[in-house]
Motif scaffolding. Structure first.
Motif, PDB file in Angstrom:
ATOM      1  N   GLY A 164     -12.434 -17.554   8.272  1.00 57.76           N
ATOM      2  CA  GLY A 164     -11.571 -16.403   8.092  1.00 57.76           C
ATOM      3  C   GLY A 164     -10.409 -16.357   9.056  1.00 57.76           C
ATOM      4  O   GLY A 164     -10.471 -16.905  10.160  1.00 57.76           O
ATOM      5  N   ALA A 165      -9.360 -15.694   8.624  1.00 58.29           N
ATOM      6  CA  ALA A 165      -8.187 -15.438   9.466  1.00 58.29           C
ATOM      7  C   ALA A 165      -7.999 -13.928   9.559  1.00 58.29           C
ATOM      8  O   ALA A 165      -7.896 -13.252   8.535  1.00 58.29           O
ATOM      9  CB  ALA A 165      -6.936 -16.087   8.874  1.00 58.29           C
ATOM     10  N   GLN A 166      -7.980 -13.421  10.767  1.00 58.53           N
ATOM     11  CA  GLN A 166      -7.872 -11.970  10.948  1.00 58.53           C
ATOM     12  C   GLN A 166      -6.432 -11.506  10.710  1.00 58.53           C
ATOM     13  O   GLN A 166      -5.484 -12.077  11.276  1.00 58.53           O
ATOM     14  CB  GLN A 166      -8.301 -11.575  12.358  1.00 58.53           C
ATOM     15  N   VAL A 167      -6.302 -10.490   9.886  1.00 53.61           N
ATOM     16  CA  VAL A 167      -5.016  -9.818   9.679  1.00 53.61           C
ATOM     17  C   VAL A 167      -5.209  -8.357  10.057  1.00 53.61           C
ATOM     18  O   VAL A 167      -6.080  -7.686   9.490  1.00 53.61           O
ATOM     19  CB  VAL A 167      -4.533  -9.945   8.225  1.00 53.61           C
ATOM     20  N   THR A 168      -4.434  -7.888  11.013  1.00 54.10           N
ATOM     21  CA  THR A 168      -4.529  -6.507  11.464  1.00 54.10           C
ATOM     22  C   THR A 168      -3.171  -5.840  11.320  1.00 54.10           C
ATOM     23  O   THR A 168      -2.175  -6.353  11.841  1.00 54.10           O
ATOM     24  CB  THR A 168      -4.987  -6.429  12.921  1.00 54.10           C
ATOM     25  N   VAL A 169      -3.149  -4.731  10.607  1.00 50.39           N
ATOM     26  CA  VAL A 169      -1.902  -3.993  10.387  1.00 50.39           C
ATOM     27  C   VAL A 169      -2.024  -2.639  11.074  1.00 50.39           C
ATOM     28  O   VAL A 169      -2.894  -1.834  10.721  1.00 50.39           O
ATOM     29  CB  VAL A 169      -1.612  -3.812   8.890  1.00 50.39           C
ATOM     30  N   SER A 170      -1.182  -2.403  12.032  1.00 47.78           N
ATOM     31  CA  SER A 170      -1.230  -1.140  12.776  1.00 47.78           C
ATOM     32  C   SER A 170      -0.289  -0.114  12.144  1.00 47.78           C
ATOM     33  O   SER A 170       0.743  -0.464  11.595  1.00 47.78           O
ATOM     34  CB  SER A 170      -0.839  -1.371  14.235  1.00 47.78           C
ATOM     35  N   SER A 171      -0.689   1.135  12.239  1.00 48.75           N
ATOM     36  CA  SER A 171       0.119   2.204  11.624  1.00 48.75           C
ATOM     37  C   SER A 171       1.141   2.758  12.600  1.00 48.75           C
ATOM     38  O   SER A 171       1.146   2.439  13.772  1.00 48.75           O
ATOM     39  CB  SER A 171      -0.798   3.335  11.150  1.00 48.75           C
TER      40      SER A 171
END
Length: 121
Positions: free
Chosen positions: A114-121
């Motif tokens: 897996g590759a982590q994708v994190t989207v912050s608001s």
């Protein structure tokens, strides 16, 4: 057969990221390649997949924001993710439906790390 993903990371909402996944090993034909994702506490779900004829399937919520493409000669698939939203935060898994020279008509599922994708608001 091994799948190796690259890309991912942390981005603010509205930003873009690009994932790449290269398949290597004894591959006769890769019928389908693409991406699934799994958010914490949720089941793994299809994001986008593309067949060898170029036809693609997308999760409804990413259509128009994500673009999938592939280089058949390189057994590589790309996912361009634009207008990212916090709900896109997940671990993204590269997927391949492939056959080997030893069993040309037999296709199996292959998964990359897996590759982590994190989207912050």
């Amino acid at each position: 057969v091994q799948l190796q993903a690259s890309g991912g990371g942390l981005v603010q909402a509205g930003g873009s990221l690009r994932l790449s996944c290269a398949a290597s090993g004894d591959i006769f034909r890769s019928a389908v390649m693409g991406w699934y994702r799994q958010a914490p506490g949720k089941q793994r779900e299809l994001v986008s997949v593309i067949a060898s004829d170029g036809s693609a399937t997308h999760k409804d919520s990413v259509r128009g924001r994500f673009t999938i493409s592939r280089d058949i000669a390189k057994n590589t698939v790309y996912l361009q993710m634009n207008s990212l939203e916090p709900d896109d935060t997940a671990v993204y898994y590269c997927y391949g439906y492939m056959s080997t020279p030893q069993a040309k008509g037999v296709y199996s599922d292959y998964w990359g790390p897996g590759a982590q994708v994190t989207v912050s608001s």
